[in-house]
Design an enzyme around this catalytic site. Structure first.
Site, PDB file in Angstrom:
ATOM      1  N   ARG A 179      -3.257 -10.001   4.993  1.00 57.01           N
ATOM      2  CA  ARG A 179      -3.671 -10.154   3.596  1.00 57.01           C
ATOM      3  C   ARG A 179      -2.555  -9.613   2.702  1.00 57.01           C
ATOM      4  O   ARG A 179      -2.176  -8.445   2.811  1.00 57.01           O
ATOM      5  CB  ARG A 179      -4.975  -9.379   3.364  1.00 57.01           C
ATOM      6  CG  ARG A 179      -5.544  -9.463   1.963  1.00 57.01           C
ATOM      7  CD  ARG A 179      -6.820  -8.618   1.891  1.00 57.01           C
ATOM      8  NE  ARG A 179      -7.468  -8.685   0.582  1.00 57.01           N
ATOM      9  CZ  ARG A 179      -7.149  -7.938  -0.464  1.00 57.01           C
ATOM     10  NH1 ARG A 179      -6.168  -7.030  -0.356  1.00 57.01           N
ATOM     11  NH2 ARG A 179      -7.808  -8.066  -1.604  1.00 57.01           N
TER      12      ARG A 179
ATOM     13  N   LYS B  45       0.809  -1.217   0.000  1.00 55.53           N
ATOM     14  CA  LYS B  45       0.000   0.000   0.000  1.00 55.53           C
ATOM     15  C   LYS B  45       0.845   1.271   0.000  1.00 55.53           C
ATOM     16  O   LYS B  45       2.054   1.259   0.212  1.00 55.53           O
ATOM     17  CB  LYS B  45      -0.990  -0.033   1.164  1.00 55.53           C
ATOM     18  CG  LYS B  45      -2.100  -1.048   0.904  1.00 55.53           C
ATOM     19  CD  LYS B  45      -3.223  -0.987   1.912  1.00 55.53           C
ATOM     20  CE  LYS B  45      -4.354  -1.929   1.476  1.00 55.53           C
ATOM     21  NZ  LYS B  45      -5.440  -1.975   2.473  1.00 55.53           N
TER      22      LYS B  45
END
Length: 286
Positions: free
Chosen positions: A265, A225
């Protein structure tokens, strides 16, 4: 203390004695880190089987990009992308999660073999989602969410990000439970990168213990991210490409595992699978 070290368990899913690893299969042309690589059904199923072979405990299949600024895909296209991949992986014995904000996609994915519904909106995007999950009797991920991707950046305003995320997640959990989803089937996710700037994401990671006060297993989804790009930026402030953030992702996975996250995740599994096992070995040695 139990061998699960306070991570909790989720009714309807296997129990792991360490932080679980959720591998990502994006069946999309436009996801921020791997858009288009697994867009074909056969390629996506092969990718999911490969992630399982590398150590993924679950495989999360999604057909709609939720990167900042992304536009929504229509329902029929999302169904076309997702359901065959879920069916193909489930038929091979993989524990499959479906990443969707639509009740219809969740219902058909569960019918095809999905064991978990991972809704980044926590049921807010589609009023039919919570009743559908309750009727299906499957586990449900409730993520902290303040709106769709096309406007999320403008909503990244906090006075106390930890307190506000906790309060908003608690309110959403209560609404989902009131809607008929069993509490023991809930997982919570702080929503790293969703209506949050890098400093918000890092603060949330530094305070995972407070998030566990919600009383439900915690999913941490930090993989590749923007905040990792911010941390890894070079001298002129340029972040590395998303696919060059996997070592940093594994570092977050180790930190999350030490903070008793239920699962992490990730897009690339092998390094994170090693990281959570090391974290578990250190726990056992304490």
């Amino acid at each position: 203390m139990s061998s699960l070290r306070g991570r909790g368990t989720v009714e309807g899913l296997p129990r792991w004695d360490r932080c679980a690893v959720m591998g990502v299969v994006n069946v999309t042309p436009d996801s921020f880190s791997d858009g288009g690589r697994w867009f074909d059904t056969t390629a996506a199923v092969k990718r999911g089987l490969g992630l399982a072979a590398e150590g993924a405990d679950l495989v999360d299949v999604g057909g709609e990009s939720t990167r900042p600024g992304a536009s929504r895909v229509d329902e029929d296209e999302e169904l076309r992308r997702v359901v065959p991949v879920v069916r193909g992986l489930a038929s091979e014995g993989v524990t499959v999660s479906v990443d969707t904000m639509r009740a219809s996609v969740a219902e058909q994915a569960v019918a095809a073999g999905a064991a978990l519904v991972n809704d980044v909106s926590g049921g807010l995007a589609d009023p039919a989602m919570v009743p559908a999950v309750a009727a299906a009797g499957v586990p449900f991920v409730v993520m902290h969410w303040r709106g769709f991707s096309d406007g999320m950046n403008s909503r990244a305003v906090y006075t106390d990000v930890v307190a506000e995320v906790l309060a908003e997640l608690r309110a959403r959990m209560d609404a989902v439970i009131d809607g008929g989803v069993a509490p023991e089937r809930l997982v919570v996710d702080p929503g790293l990168g969703f209506a949050k700037r890098a400093e918000h994401d890092l603060t949330l990671l530094a305070h995972l213990a407070e998030l566990r006060a919600l009383g439900r297993p915690l999913l941490v989804a930090a993989s590749r991210k923007r905040f990792l790009g911010h941390v890894l930026a070079d001298g002129d402030g340029s972040p590395p490409p998303a696919r060059e953030r996997d070592a940093a992702t594994a570092a977050v996975s180790a930190l999350a595992a030490r903070e008793r996250a239920w699962a992490v995740r990730v897009h690339e599994v092998r390094a994170t699978a090693d990281a959570v096992r090391v974290a578990r070995a250190v726990e056992v040695a304490e």
